[in-house]
Design a protein around this motif. Structure first.
Motif, mmCIF file in Angstrom:
data_model
loop_
_atom_site.group_PDB
_atom_site.id
_atom_site.type_symbol
_atom_site.label_atom_id
_atom_site.label_comp_id
_atom_site.label_asym_id
_atom_site.label_seq_id
_atom_site.Cartn_x
_atom_site.Cartn_y
_atom_site.Cartn_z
ATOM 1 N N LEU A 1 14.186 -10.198 -0.730
ATOM 2 C CA LEU A 1 14.469 -9.742 -1.876
ATOM 3 C C LEU A 1 13.468 -9.935 -3.016
ATOM 4 O O LEU A 1 13.271 -8.870 -3.896
ATOM 5 C CB LEU A 1 16.055 -10.044 -2.219
ATOM 6 N N TYR A 2 13.075 -11.038 -3.166
ATOM 7 C CA TYR A 2 12.155 -11.200 -4.134
ATOM 8 C C TYR A 2 10.810 -10.421 -3.992
ATOM 9 O O TYR A 2 10.211 -9.947 -4.675
ATOM 10 C CB TYR A 2 11.809 -12.884 -4.106
ATOM 11 N N LEU A 3 10.399 -10.482 -2.495
ATOM 12 C CA LEU A 3 9.174 -9.898 -2.155
ATOM 13 C C LEU A 3 9.354 -8.312 -2.440
ATOM 14 O O LEU A 3 8.438 -7.761 -2.850
ATOM 15 C CB LEU A 3 8.784 -10.273 -0.548
ATOM 16 N N PHE A 4 10.612 -7.833 -2.071
ATOM 17 C CA PHE A 4 10.666 -6.209 -2.341
ATOM 18 C C PHE A 4 10.685 -5.992 -3.820
ATOM 19 O O PHE A 4 10.061 -4.988 -4.302
ATOM 20 C CB PHE A 4 11.818 -5.711 -1.712
ATOM 21 N N GLY A 5 11.209 -6.785 -4.889
ATOM 22 C CA GLY A 5 11.234 -6.812 -5.916
ATOM 23 C C GLY A 5 9.619 -6.492 -6.429
ATOM 24 O O GLY A 5 9.258 -6.061 -7.290
ATOM 25 N N ALA A 6 9.037 -7.556 -6.205
ATOM 26 C CA ALA A 6 7.363 -8.026 -6.467
ATOM 27 C C ALA A 6 6.594 -6.434 -6.052
ATOM 28 O O ALA A 6 5.692 -6.084 -6.939
ATOM 29 C CB ALA A 6 6.772 -9.016 -5.762
ATOM 30 N N LEU A 7 6.802 -5.978 -4.707
ATOM 31 C CA LEU A 7 6.523 -4.922 -4.302
ATOM 32 C C LEU A 7 6.553 -3.678 -5.338
ATOM 33 O O LEU A 7 5.662 -2.980 -5.712
ATOM 34 C CB LEU A 7 7.047 -4.346 -3.093
ATOM 35 N N LEU A 8 7.689 -3.613 -5.910
ATOM 36 C CA LEU A 8 7.890 -2.292 -6.805
ATOM 37 C C LEU A 8 7.247 -2.503 -8.186
ATOM 38 O O LEU A 8 6.612 -1.745 -8.563
ATOM 39 C CB LEU A 8 9.437 -2.267 -7.289
ATOM 40 N N PRO B 1 0.995 -1.170 -0.129
ATOM 41 C CA PRO B 1 0.038 -0.021 -0.066
ATOM 42 C C PRO B 1 0.934 1.401 0.139
ATOM 43 O O PRO B 1 0.545 2.376 -0.698
ATOM 44 C CB PRO B 1 -0.933 -0.183 1.035
ATOM 45 N N LEU B 2 1.915 1.341 0.763
ATOM 46 C CA LEU B 2 2.699 2.426 0.922
ATOM 47 C C LEU B 2 3.384 2.733 -0.383
ATOM 48 O O LEU B 2 3.550 3.783 -0.882
ATOM 49 C CB LEU B 2 3.646 2.484 2.119
ATOM 50 N N THR B 3 4.079 1.745 -1.119
ATOM 51 C CA THR B 3 4.678 1.497 -2.154
ATOM 52 C C THR B 3 3.770 2.023 -3.392
ATOM 53 O O THR B 3 4.079 3.273 -4.272
ATOM 54 C CB THR B 3 5.297 0.269 -2.665
ATOM 55 N N THR B 4 2.608 1.679 -3.458
ATOM 56 C CA THR B 4 1.494 2.024 -4.499
ATOM 57 C C THR B 4 1.387 3.619 -4.292
ATOM 58 O O THR B 4 1.240 4.415 -5.119
ATOM 59 C CB THR B 4 0.394 1.220 -4.431
ATOM 60 N N ALA B 5 1.152 4.163 -3.148
ATOM 61 C CA ALA B 5 0.864 5.218 -2.785
ATOM 62 C C ALA B 5 1.848 6.347 -3.377
ATOM 63 O O ALA B 5 1.521 7.356 -3.731
ATOM 64 C CB ALA B 5 0.553 5.642 -1.281
ATOM 65 N N VAL B 6 3.253 5.800 -2.900
ATOM 66 C CA VAL B 6 4.335 6.744 -3.564
ATOM 67 C C VAL B 6 4.244 6.860 -5.045
ATOM 68 O O VAL B 6 4.649 7.874 -5.385
ATOM 69 C CB VAL B 6 5.610 6.078 -3.009
ATOM 70 N N PHE B 7 4.115 5.671 -5.502
ATOM 71 C CA PHE B 7 4.054 5.715 -7.019
ATOM 72 C C PHE B 7 3.071 6.560 -7.666
ATOM 73 O O PHE B 7 3.108 7.353 -8.633
ATOM 74 C CB PHE B 7 3.858 4.215 -7.530
ATOM 75 N N ALA B 8 1.786 6.463 -6.901
ATOM 76 C CA ALA B 8 0.800 7.272 -7.408
ATOM 77 C C ALA B 8 1.084 8.667 -7.355
ATOM 78 O O ALA B 8 0.706 9.326 -8.109
ATOM 79 C CB ALA B 8 -0.418 6.867 -6.627
#
Length: 250
Positions: A114-121, A67-74
């Motif tokens: 690391l895979y999960l953080f890549g997935a988040l991006l 959610p935070l990552t998406t809000a930053v991208f938005a």
């Protein structure tokens, strides 16, 4: 993953054909490619790789950073700037999730993380573009065209996977495949993008903080995983942040 996406693309293609939906305008194809690469391919692939070394409960709470990552991208993509209260609540939820990750991994970041953080991006980029496009076309067409765009690649991947892995068809397996293809991949993302278009990407993204708690619940009752004491505490903490973000100006 490939078989699921192939089936979802066929379902989406059927809806597009029946509805006689015209091809998207050329200016929308770049955004649809981001949705396809992030949501249809990148996120499922990277989370699948992560689950080879991480438990479902651990991965669920790490994905609480989405959610935070998406809000930053938005904010970067659309230029909308939510209020400070919104950001404080969103960041607080992310801090809780990071604290859980470090505590569960003994103070070190694992390969699965690391895979999960890549997935988040990649997923945050896909969500942002999908939410933006859903204000220009119906949400089901956004995910529908993204799935169709991936169909050639997913069809090849399915053929390779089915040739090297044994297939054991049973009612439970077929039902599960149909559900993740039709329910989760196609119709679920349709509702998600429609919601984003309705209330805004930042605010809608924070509702996904509820996902870790729900996933933790089902990982215990369906998969028999052991639930660490810190996991539900972390999940409940981020749920508190949801209420704050929904009341804050975004």
């Amino acid at each position: 993953m490939a078989v699921r996406s192939t089936l979802a693309a066929l379902i989406a293609g059927a809806f597009l054909l029946v509805g006689r939906v015209p091809l998207p305008e050329r200016r929308h194809w770049a955004g649809l490619a981001v949705v396809a690469g992030g949501v249809v391919i990148g996120f499922p692939l990277l989370t699948t790789l992560a689950l080879q070394t991480s438990t479902t409960s651990h991965a669920a709470v790490v994905v609480g950073l989405l959610p935070l990552t998406t809000a930053v991208f938005a904010a970067l993509r659309t230029g909308r700037r939510p209020s400070r209260t919104f950001w404080w609540a969103a960041v607080s939820g992310a801090v809780v999730v990071l604290g859980f990750t470090v505590q569960q991994s003994g103070g070190a970041v694992s390969q699965g993380d690391l895979y999960l953080f890549g997935a988040l991006l990649v997923c945050a980029a896909g969500y942002t573009e999908g939410g933006r496009l859903a204000r220009l076309m119906p949400g089901w067409q956004v995910i529908g065209w993204a799935l169709v765009l991936c169909l050639p690649l997913m069809a090849v991947g399915s053929a390779v996977a089915l040739s090297v892995e044994p297939v054991r068809l049973n009612a439970h397996g077929v039902l599960g495949l149909v559900w993740v293809a039709a329910g989760s991949t196609f119709f679920g993302l349709y509702v998600w993008y429609r919601g984003m278009a309705s209330i805004g990407i930042p605010k809608a993204s924070q509702l996904q903080l509820a996902q870790p708690l729900l996933t933790l619940f089902w990982s215990v009752f369906l998969l028999g995983e052991t639930l660490p004491l810190a996991a539900p505490v972390a999940a409940v903490a981020v749920l508190v942040c949801i209420a704050v973000t929904q009341r804050a100006k975004s």
